[in-house]
Design an enzyme around this catalytic site. Structure first.
Site, PDB file in Angstrom:
ATOM      1  N   ASP A  63       1.744 -19.243   0.534  1.00 12.68           N
ATOM      2  CA  ASP A  63       1.554 -17.821   1.068  1.00 12.68           C
ATOM      3  C   ASP A  63       0.731 -17.076  -0.041  1.00 12.68           C
ATOM      4  O   ASP A  63       0.982 -17.690  -1.294  1.00 12.68           O
ATOM      5  CB  ASP A  63       2.663 -17.249   1.808  1.00 12.68           C
ATOM      6  CG  ASP A  63       1.799 -16.117   2.891  1.00 12.68           C
ATOM      7  OD1 ASP A  63       0.706 -15.901   2.783  1.00 12.68           O
ATOM      8  OD2 ASP A  63       2.508 -15.809   3.707  1.00 12.68           O
TER       9      ASP A  63
ATOM     10  N   HIS B  65       5.326  -9.216   2.677  1.00 12.05           N
ATOM     11  CA  HIS B  65       4.452  -8.406   1.663  1.00 12.05           C
ATOM     12  C   HIS B  65       5.338  -7.372   0.907  1.00 12.05           C
ATOM     13  O   HIS B  65       4.721  -6.888  -0.341  1.00 12.05           O
ATOM     14  CB  HIS B  65       3.523  -7.732   2.532  1.00 12.05           C
ATOM     15  CG  HIS B  65       2.485  -8.899   3.275  1.00 12.05           C
ATOM     16  ND1 HIS B  65       2.963  -9.419   4.467  1.00 12.05           N
ATOM     17  CD2 HIS B  65       1.481  -9.121   2.909  1.00 12.05           C
ATOM     18  CE1 HIS B  65       1.926 -10.074   4.882  1.00 12.05           C
ATOM     19  NE2 HIS B  65       0.834 -10.273   3.821  1.00 12.05           N
TER      20      HIS B  65
END
Length: 406
Positions: A315, A242
């Protein structure tokens, strides 16, 4: 001598009767199996014909839109979102915390996403347990609190894992979710890994395989399709994708001995969706291309070497492991060229469609769209369960069998 002959005859008759019964049972079972297989083949052929007919009627833009799993901050389908559903016709949505308030609101929101979609949409959410379970965001009703999978893994009880998958599926179905972004197949092989950590079933590839596949079966037997993540393995890293791009310095042989084992088992057990992580593997790719954008990882290894036939989803594409290094155009184009079928959370649907239209061959687009549509018409169900399943006593009894560790 006469007495012996009298005994032999009934014995022979008994053998003949037993043989006849066995033959009839075998024939009956074989006929039933053939009938079921014939029905399955017939249904699949109908779906293939339906998909072929539908694709002939779709514009190129509509085909590309089926490859997009969108996110938004809405809690209802307003006029703007209706227009998106009508004009763009996306492949589906991921349900995030922002979309969830009360049970009735969330259920209505998802129902409207389906109502205004011409093609059945994928409605997915992250419901792993532990720190990743979106249903905990419901404000007026308490969904069952699922422990971390690491705690479930410590029981080494695959039957319990199946029951936990059933709990997850039944609670997601109360809202209309049809795809769960679980289970995690990452192996907790690095104690400094805070990204995966206790989201993993454990430190052994065999344990992870056994427990994850059982949980996935519990999901799919109860009409929620499992998504195995994060290929090729996110367990032995320390960087959070992230925030930045994790680099895993392992060879292909290293992966075969550990990270890839659970994925191999999932593929043997008819995995339908695999999510690829944003992880660089320079010893394999010879550069720092993330797995989610790498043809070597997705096409050469996952599809060809491992013979995976199902859908490949990225993702989330808004993660800094990608956005720090690549433009939107590079992300969408490289991912599809690498072998991805579904793009999760592109920044903007319209720009994504335009970029893909201008940079990816129609043949490559149609390859993915055919798989997506066949998946939808084969596996997506819409059999909702009532709200009483959420946080039910039966579900809590199952969860109480999992000892919680600190």
């Amino acid at each position: 001598m006469k007495r012996k002959n009298k005994l032999i005859l009934p014995f022979i008759l008994l053998l003949l009767i037993l043989f006849l019964i066995t033959f009839l049972v075998y024939t009956s079972n074989n006929k039933a199996e053939n009938t079921i297989q014939d029905e399955t083949d017939s249904n699949q052929k109908k779906i293939e014909e339906q998909v072929e007919s539908l694709m002939e009627q779709m514009s190129l833009e509509e085909k590309i839109a089926q490859m997009l799993i969108l996110t938004n901050a809405n809690t209802s389908v307003d006029e703007t979102l209706k227009e998106t559903l009508s004009k763009i016709k996306p492949g589906g949505f991921i349900i995030m915390k922002d979309n969830i308030t009360t049970f009735d609101q969330t259920k209505e929101y998802i129902a409207d996403l389906k109502k205004y979609s011409e093609i059945p949409p994928i409605i997915a959410t992250d419901q792993e347990g532990g720190s990743v379970q979106r249903l905990q965001s419901l404000t007026d009703i308490q969904a069952t609190n699922i422990p971390y999978m690491y705690d479930l893994g410590k029981t080494n009880d695959k039957d319990l894992a199946y029951q936990v998958g059933k709990v997850m599926a039944e609670e997601m179905r109360t809202l209309g979710v049809n795809v769960g972004f679980a289970p995690v197949l990452d192996i907790y092989s690095n104690e400094n890994n805070t990204v995966i950590g206790k989201r993993s079933f454990g430190t052994s590839p065999d344990l992870v395989s056994k427990m994850a596949l059982s949980l996935a079966k519990g999901l799919e037997d109860n009409e929620v399709i499992a998504t195995y993540k994060h290929f090729p393995g996110h367990g032995d890293i320390t960087t959070d994708s992230h925030i930045d791009l994790p680099i895993l310095d392992k060879s292909y042989q290293d992966l075969l001995q550990e990270e890839l084992i659970p994925f191999e088992e999932a593929i043997k057990n008819n995995a339908k969706i695999i999510m690829v992580g944003h992880i660089a593997l320079p010893e394999i790719t010879k550069d720092e291309t993330p797995a989610s954008l790498s043809k070597k990882i997705i096409t050469d290894i996952l599809k060809e070497d491992m013979n995976y036939q199902g859908l490949v989803i990225t993702d989330a594409l808004n993660m800094k492991a990608l956005t720090n290094y690549y433009s939107e155009e590079e992300i969408y184009t490289k991912a599809i060229d690498a072998g991805v079928d579904l793009l999760l959370m592109p920044k903007d649907a319209n720009s994504a469609i335009e970029i893909i239209k201008n940079n990816v061959s129609e043949e490559r687009i149609e390859e993915s769209v055919k798989k997506i549509l066949e998946f939808k018409y084969t596996y997506l169900k819409n059999n909702l369960l009532d709200r009483s399943y959420l946080g039910s006593e039966e579900h809590q009894t199952i969860i109480n069998q999992i000892p919680i560790t600190d």
